[in-house]
Design a protein around this motif. Structure first.
Motif, PDB file in Angstrom:
ATOM      1  N   ALA A 187       0.769  -1.156   0.102  1.00  0.00           N
ATOM      2  CA  ALA A 187       0.070   0.208  -0.009  1.00  0.00           C
ATOM      3  C   ALA A 187       0.755   1.233   0.100  1.00  0.00           C
ATOM      4  O   ALA A 187       0.459   2.314  -0.735  1.00  0.00           O
ATOM      5  N   SER A 188       2.032   1.187   0.609  1.00  0.00           N
ATOM      6  CA  SER A 188       2.573   2.218   0.891  1.00  0.00           C
ATOM      7  C   SER A 188       3.519   2.839  -0.528  1.00  0.00           C
ATOM      8  O   SER A 188       3.866   3.971  -0.948  1.00  0.00           O
ATOM      9  N   TRP A 246       5.220   3.038   7.170  1.00  0.00           N
ATOM     10  CA  TRP A 246       4.653   2.044   7.159  1.00  0.00           C
ATOM     11  C   TRP A 246       5.448   1.028   7.734  1.00  0.00           C
ATOM     12  O   TRP A 246       4.424  -0.163   8.442  1.00  0.00           O
ATOM     13  N   ARG A 256      -0.046   7.835  -1.469  1.00  0.00           N
ATOM     14  CA  ARG A 256       0.223   7.218  -0.063  1.00  0.00           C
ATOM     15  C   ARG A 256       1.564   7.724   0.522  1.00  0.00           C
ATOM     16  O   ARG A 256       2.052   7.095   1.255  1.00  0.00           O
ATOM     17  N   LEU A 314       1.547   7.302   4.350  1.00  0.00           N
ATOM     18  CA  LEU A 314       1.791   5.878   4.950  1.00  0.00           C
ATOM     19  C   LEU A 314       3.100   5.653   4.425  1.00  0.00           C
ATOM     20  O   LEU A 314       3.858   4.718   5.502  1.00  0.00           O
ATOM     21  N   GLU A 322       1.830   2.463  -3.326  1.00  0.00           N
ATOM     22  CA  GLU A 322       0.661   3.080  -4.290  1.00  0.00           C
ATOM     23  C   GLU A 322       0.989   4.468  -4.521  1.00  0.00           C
ATOM     24  O   GLU A 322       1.105   5.414  -3.475  1.00  0.00           O
ATOM     25  N   ASP A 375      -7.921   7.620   7.708  1.00  0.00           N
ATOM     26  CA  ASP A 375      -8.110   7.422   6.252  1.00  0.00           C
ATOM     27  C   ASP A 375      -8.954   6.135   6.126  1.00  0.00           C
ATOM     28  O   ASP A 375      -8.329   5.190   6.235  1.00  0.00           O
ATOM     29  N   LEU A 435      -7.904   4.006   3.111  1.00  0.00           N
ATOM     30  CA  LEU A 435      -6.731   3.381   3.310  1.00  0.00           C
ATOM     31  C   LEU A 435      -7.043   2.203   4.139  1.00  0.00           C
ATOM     32  O   LEU A 435      -6.277   0.982   3.929  1.00  0.00           O
TER      33      LEU A 435
END
Length: 225
Positions: free
Chosen positions: A24-25, A37, A30, A33, A27, A83, A86
């Motif tokens: 996710a970090s 992360w 982000r 994050l 993407e 978020d 997220l």
């Protein structure tokens, strides 16, 4: 006795629990994050485990998915991440955690030796199925055993009982593999031949029993059977 079945913990052992936060970090959009992360992933895992232990002690069982969501909520609040989008993304990625790179070959080698392989996990059955399917390792596993079958989390003995019930084997015919020191200790006390996969080089836990083997990854598991 000879080992008849090799049983693996799932999260942290076969699957990289930091994978959801890491993916996710990376993407777009982000940045918040990306800065935190690693700490978020560590906090998420710590709280997930702590909540499972406390619920095992008090008898307040809920599915592991609820524990996973509760742990993430705590970790996100600590990180200052308010978020909802997220949160949903991280939870979705948890169903697709990457397997460690040595896992497919190791499982294939076990199958070539005629040794059954299975998962025994705190995870819900549907969570495990999602991770196994995403990693493409289902063909190597004979069973996905979940604590939801007994309504209590590891290291309760009722969880380890599931292996004998499924495979009709004695404890000393099982090689149990976990990256969690407390889980390896619980399995060793139960009577399994036990491997602690100590990827982080941590000290041995001071608990009721110690694993027979300590490895840095899963590569040489087939040599033990």
């Amino acid at each position: 006795m000879a080992i008849k079945v090799c049983v693996f913990d799932a999260y942290g052992t076969l699957f990289d629990v930091a994978g959801a936060a890491r993916v996710a970090s990376e993407e777009p959009g982000r940045a918040a994050l990306a800065d935190v992360w690693p700490q978020l992933a560590a906090d998420w895992r710590t709280k997930q485990l702590e909540y499972s232990w406390l619920r095992a002690v008090t008898g307040d069982y809920v599915p592991f998915w609820q524990v996973t969501k509760d742990g993430l909520d705590w970790a996100m609040e600590r990180a200052g991440l308010d978020d909802l989008e997220l949160r949903e993304r991280l939870l979705a990625l948890y169903w697709e955690l990457p397997a460690y790179r040595e896992v497919p070959m190791m499982l294939a080698q076990l199958r070539a030796k005629g040794v059954a392989a299975a998962i025994l996990s705190n995870g819900n059955k549907d969570m495990l199925e999602g991770a196994v399917d995403s990693a493409g390792i289902g063909e190597f596993l004979q069973a996905l055993l979940s604590v939801e079958q007994v309504g209590i989390f590891k290291p309760a003995r009722a969880v380890y009982d599931l292996v004998g019930q499924e495979f009709g084997c004695a404890p000393d015919e099982v090689l149990f593999v976990s990256s969690n020191g407390w889980d390896a200790a619980g399995a060793a006390a139960y009577g399994f031949d036990t491997v602690w996969v100590n990827r982080m080089g941590l000290p041995m836990d001071r608990l009721m029993a110690q694993p027979a083997h300590v490895l840095s990854d899963l590569t040489t598991i087939p040599e033990l059977v």
